[in-house]
Design an enzyme around this catalytic site. Structure first.
Site, PDB file in Angstrom:
ATOM      1  N   ASP A  47       2.314  16.126   0.512  1.00 24.56           N
ATOM      2  CA  ASP A  47       3.137  15.587   1.588  1.00 24.56           C
ATOM      3  C   ASP A  47       3.674  14.204   1.232  1.00 24.56           C
ATOM      4  O   ASP A  47       4.816  13.866   1.557  1.00 24.56           O
ATOM      5  CB  ASP A  47       2.322  15.490   2.887  1.00 24.56           C
ATOM      6  CG  ASP A  47       2.043  16.857   3.480  1.00 24.56           C
ATOM      7  OD1 ASP A  47       2.503  17.852   2.888  1.00 24.56           O
ATOM      8  OD2 ASP A  47       1.355  16.934   4.519  1.00 24.56           O
ATOM      9  N   ALA A  48       2.846  13.392   0.579  1.00 24.22           N
ATOM     10  CA  ALA A  48       3.269  12.031   0.235  1.00 24.22           C
ATOM     11  C   ALA A  48       4.473  12.048  -0.704  1.00 24.22           C
ATOM     12  O   ALA A  48       5.378  11.212  -0.590  1.00 24.22           O
ATOM     13  CB  ALA A  48       2.113  11.267  -0.403  1.00 24.22           C
ATOM     14  N   ASP A  51       7.515  12.987   1.320  1.00 30.33           N
ATOM     15  CA  ASP A  51       7.947  11.823   2.094  1.00 30.33           C
ATOM     16  C   ASP A  51       8.712  10.833   1.220  1.00 30.33           C
ATOM     17  O   ASP A  51       9.711  10.248   1.645  1.00 30.33           O
ATOM     18  CB  ASP A  51       6.735  11.124   2.713  1.00 30.33           C
ATOM     19  CG  ASP A  51       6.106  11.935   3.843  1.00 30.33           C
ATOM     20  OD1 ASP A  51       6.739  12.925   4.262  1.00 30.33           O
ATOM     21  OD2 ASP A  51       4.995  11.584   4.283  1.00 30.33           O
ATOM     22  N   ILE A  97      17.467  44.321  25.692  1.00 32.10           N
ATOM     23  CA  ILE A  97      16.946  45.614  25.254  1.00 32.10           C
ATOM     24  C   ILE A  97      16.217  46.263  26.412  1.00 32.10           C
ATOM     25  O   ILE A  97      15.480  45.604  27.158  1.00 32.10           O
ATOM     26  CB  ILE A  97      16.007  45.441  24.047  1.00 32.10           C
ATOM     27  CG1 ILE A  97      16.777  44.892  22.848  1.00 32.10           C
ATOM     28  CG2 ILE A  97      15.346  46.757  23.666  1.00 32.10           C
ATOM     29  CD1 ILE A  97      15.913  44.648  21.638  1.00 32.10           C
ATOM     30  N   GLU A 133       8.519  46.304  15.330  1.00 37.48           N
ATOM     31  CA  GLU A 133       8.264  44.876  15.157  1.00 37.48           C
ATOM     32  C   GLU A 133       7.646  44.308  16.431  1.00 37.48           C
ATOM     33  O   GLU A 133       7.787  44.886  17.513  1.00 37.48           O
ATOM     34  CB  GLU A 133       9.562  44.131  14.825  1.00 37.48           C
ATOM     35  CG  GLU A 133      10.647  44.312  15.856  1.00 37.48           C
ATOM     36  CD  GLU A 133      12.029  43.869  15.377  1.00 37.48           C
ATOM     37  OE1 GLU A 133      12.746  43.262  16.190  1.00 37.48           O
ATOM     38  OE2 GLU A 133      12.389  44.139  14.208  1.00 37.48           O
ATOM     39  N   LYS A 135       7.167  42.094  19.763  1.00 40.21           N
ATOM     40  CA  LYS A 135       8.073  41.515  20.769  1.00 40.21           C
ATOM     41  C   LYS A 135       7.580  40.101  21.054  1.00 40.21           C
ATOM     42  O   LYS A 135       6.634  39.886  21.804  1.00 40.21           O
ATOM     43  CB  LYS A 135       8.092  42.341  22.047  1.00 40.21           C
ATOM     44  CG  LYS A 135       9.112  41.848  23.065  1.00 40.21           C
ATOM     45  CD  LYS A 135       9.113  42.718  24.307  1.00 40.21           C
ATOM     46  CE  LYS A 135      10.204  42.250  25.278  1.00 40.21           C
ATOM     47  NZ  LYS A 135       9.991  40.863  25.731  1.00 40.21           N
ATOM     48  N   CYS A 434     -31.452  27.823  42.469  1.00 37.22           N
ATOM     49  CA  CYS A 434     -32.844  27.433  42.697  1.00 37.22           C
ATOM     50  C   CYS A 434     -33.011  26.171  43.512  1.00 37.22           C
ATOM     51  O   CYS A 434     -34.137  25.809  43.874  1.00 37.22           O
ATOM     52  CB  CYS A 434     -33.567  27.277  41.365  1.00 37.22           C
ATOM     53  SG  CYS A 434     -33.036  25.840  40.395  1.00 37.22           S
ATOM     54  N   CYS A 449     -28.079  22.641  35.748  1.00 40.08           N
ATOM     55  CA  CYS A 449     -29.262  22.734  36.597  1.00 40.08           C
ATOM     56  C   CYS A 449     -30.453  22.173  35.830  1.00 40.08           C
ATOM     57  O   CYS A 449     -30.636  22.469  34.649  1.00 40.08           O
ATOM     58  CB  CYS A 449     -29.512  24.183  36.993  1.00 40.08           C
ATOM     59  SG  CYS A 449     -31.133  24.463  37.733  1.00 40.08           S
TER      60      CYS A 449
END
Length: 694
Positions: A47-48, A51, A97, A133, A135, A434, A449
């Site tokens: 990712d760096a 970027d 559809i 496919e 929906k 209880c 409890c």
């Protein structure tokens, strides 16, 4: 990724020394990397690095604004806010559809029969090839490309007219801004904008953190993002896209793509960079349509996105043309829905249920409603915070959701239908089963409890915990036997275990005389225990084995522990404010003390004495990990010996581990110890250490 938008500084060599060829290649590379990241889920660079390249492109475009084009990767971050959306007329209408209302598998057979009638096929004809496919439960979208560049994105609207949402759609990383060179000069791709479930949960978590309203479901969240007037806000909403069809298409030249079948068309779109669902497949005839419907239905709850059915389309484009349309719906396609997962109903009341571990859960009692394939009369509200956040009240009209085997839950309330002066729900501070105190500890969402040994709702769990190997150990007393004993009302509390006789056990279903004798013997043997095991067996919240040992060592006697003040409990190693309060709450309940006294009266005993003197321990400050099978002792026995000598036993190996005690068939823990250079002992080495000191 997606990249942040840093301040633009003219720091890059290529920005300072313009090179149009490099600029075009940089854009191409960024498009390719984005496709691998968003569509293929197979990034090739960190990712760096992405970027860095992205920032370089920003700098070049800042220095040379005349080079900026709508298909630049930098245009995904959103433009200026709009005053309103502009209406767009679809060159080819976005038709709806037909929906098959039969939510059983026979709905697929119904469609196949209609298609065969339309085409005049008798029983002897070959099966029709279909494309099946999912929906998708999102927002239909039309993407218009001219000369391979995305120029317009529009919602379905009424099918003839939609809204121009191009700026927002540019922010979706899966949607290509530029297509390969050899594509039709005009290409309209139809598909679904949706939000993945994990992205939806993360978005709602952020909304809650900011004190903002959360979204009801993924469809509403996706629609809200697409119709956001400020593209910079839309860019922060995680959206995804699946392509499933075409609108207007103009070939670059004769001999361009013909798309003879629907499946071929989808594969071509995939080759051009559009995401196409991996669940799409060709099905031959009704039998394979039914199999597909059932298969996707079974997978539905495990998918990363919401679907509400499947779609069947005749695969041959020629057959599609022959079948044509009726009232703005294609005869060659149908949506076959699953049973609805969300429905409206009314809250008749709110009850609080107590679970096996003492957790109190508010449950909405509902007017019966058919949802997710079953009739639902109850829906969980989870805990007090969720009940307050959703503000569910008796008499409310609510949306109820049930997905697969998931417990039904109330999604939201229709506030405009609320009865006037409906009281707000509040959690009880008394256990409804209880009568013991119900407490909510700091930083926890649930009330619990405190009547563990006394509360009938927790009875089975309390008995199993008491009987386990690391507690008093009643050999042979497992889940099924405890279920029988409690359900038959043979035992109600822990002391009843020691009042069991051979006859009562032998009368149980599938209980042989020998088995009954073994249980009686195991019960008698378990009466001789230790204070740490007994204390752990009581099931006091937050009191584990190590804490029980620390308490026994510090106080020496159970009565002293039961009468200790918070200040005295806090003097114990391994006891903090939460544990101390839990101990005090437990022993302040009169019925818990009664259970302890009855167990003593039944003969359960252990050695007691004065607190152990504080002395230096051989293994103080040392951490051990035990792995594999030791020759003469079990891991639990080895652990007890190490802890008795002041050492600590951990579950995983780290740089802080002092020794790993390895037996036969030691696995990854031994390997990691060797990698980290941690000392490894066998059983003999451990015993030598215990006998001689470190």
């Amino acid at each position: 990724m997606p990249p942040s938008v840093p301040p633009v500084h003219d720091l890059f060599s290529h920005a300072a020394q313009p090179d149009l060829t490099y600029f075009v290649e940089l854009k191409r590379n960024l498009h390719a990397h984005a496709h691998r990241y968003y569509v293929l889920d197979d990034p090739q660079i960190p990712d760096a690095e992405y970027d860095r390249l992205f920032q370089e492109l920003q700098a070049i475009e800042f220095a040379h604004p005349e080079w900026l084009t709508p298909d630049s990767p930098t245009q995904r971050v959103g433009g200026r806010p709009l005053d309103a959306f502009v209406s767009v007329r679809h060159a080819v209408p976005m038709l709806s559809i037909r929906t098959e209302t039969d939510t059983e598998a026979s709905g697929a057979e119904n469609f196949d029969a209609r298609a065969r009638r339309e085409l005049g096929l008798d029983e002897s004809a070959s099966p029709i090839a279909y494309v099946a496919e999912p929906k998708f439960d999102g927002l239909a979208m039309s993407l218009r490309y001219e000369q391979g560049v995305l120029v317009k994105a529009a919602t379905r609207g009424d099918g003839e007219m939609g809204e121009d949402v191009t700026q927002n759609i540019r922010t979706i990383g899966q949607i290509p801004l530029r297509l390969p060179a050899k594509v039709p000069s005009v290409l309209e791709v139809r598909g679904e904008v949706y939000m993945r479930r994990d992205d939806f949960e993360a978005l709602n978590a952020k909304q809650r953190e900011r004190g903002l309203k959360t979204f009801v479901n993924t469809r509403n969240a996706a629609a809200g993002a697409v119709r956001q007037l400020d593209p910079s806000i839309a860019a922060q909403r995680p959206l995804s896209f699946f392509a499933y069809g075409l609108g207007e298409v103009t070939a670059v030249q004769s001999g361009g793509p013909s798309f003879e079948t629907h499946f071929e068309m989808l594969q071509t779109l995939k080759s051009w960079g559009f995401p196409v669902s991996a669940l799409v497949q060709v099905a031959q005839g009704a039998t394979e349509l039914v199999a597909y419907y059932q298969s996707i239905g079974q997978q539905r709850d495990g998918l990363g996105f919401d679907i509400d059915g499947v779609v069947y389309k005749v695969n041959s484009r020629e057959l599609q043309r022959r079948m044509g349309f009726v009232t703005r719906e294609p005869r060659w396609a149908v949506a076959h829905k699953f049973p609805a997962q969300e429905q409206l109903t009314t809250v008749l009341g709110i009850e609080v249920q107590v679970g096996r571990t003492g957790k109190l859960t508010p449950v909405a009692k509902l007017a019966p409603v058919f949802v997710g394939g079953v009739t639902v009369t109850n829906a969980t509200l989870h805990n007090e915070d969720e009940a307050r956040r959703k503000d569910v009240r008796v008499g409310d009209t609510v949306i109820v959701r049930r997905a697969g085997d998931v417990i039904p839950e109330v999604v939201s309330v229709l506030l405009d239908k609320r009865v006037a002066d409906a009281p707000q729900f509040t959690m009880p501070h008394i256990c409804p089963v209880c009568g013991s105190a119900a407490v909510r500890e700091e930083d926890e969402a649930d009330y619990r409890c405190t009547g563990g040994l006394f509360c009938s709702a927790q009875r089975k769990q309390a008995i199993l915990h008491f009987a386990q190997r690391r507690a008093v150990e009643i050999e042979g007393l497992g889940d099924k036997l405890v279920d029988q004993l409690v359900d038959a009302k043979v035992i109600h509390t822990l002391p009843d275990l020691y009042r069991l006789g051979f006859t009562a056990l032998a009368n149980l279903d599938r209980m042989a005389d020998k088995s009954a004798q073994n249980i009686v013997a195991a019960l008698e043997k378990s009466k001789q225990t230790t204070l740490p095991r007994f204390l752990f067996g009581l099931g006091i919240r937050h009191v584990g084995e190590a804490t029980a040992k620390a308490l026994a060592k510090h106080f020496g006697q159970l009565d002293t522990i039961m009468d200790a003040t918070l200040e005295q409990l806090l003097e114990v190693d391994d006891v903090g404010p939460i544990v101390a309060q839990s101990l005090r709450t437990f022993f302040d309940q009169r019925h818990n003390r009664e259970v302890v006294e009855q167990l003593r009266a039944c003969g359960v005993t252990w050695p007691e004495g004065p607190p152990a003197p504080v002395t230096a321990k051989l293994l103080s400050g040392k951490t051990f990990v035990i792995t594999g099978t030791l020759p003469t002792m079990g891991r639990d026995e080895a652990k007890d010996l190490i802890e008795a000598a002041g050492g600590k036993v951990a579950g995983s190996v780290s740089k802080k581990t002092t020794f790993v005690v390895a037996g036969a068939e030691a696995g990854s823990k031994l390997t990691k110890a060797q990698e980290l250079g941690v000392a490894v002992l066998d059983e003999a080495g451990l015993m030598e250490l215990l006998n001689d000191g470190a």
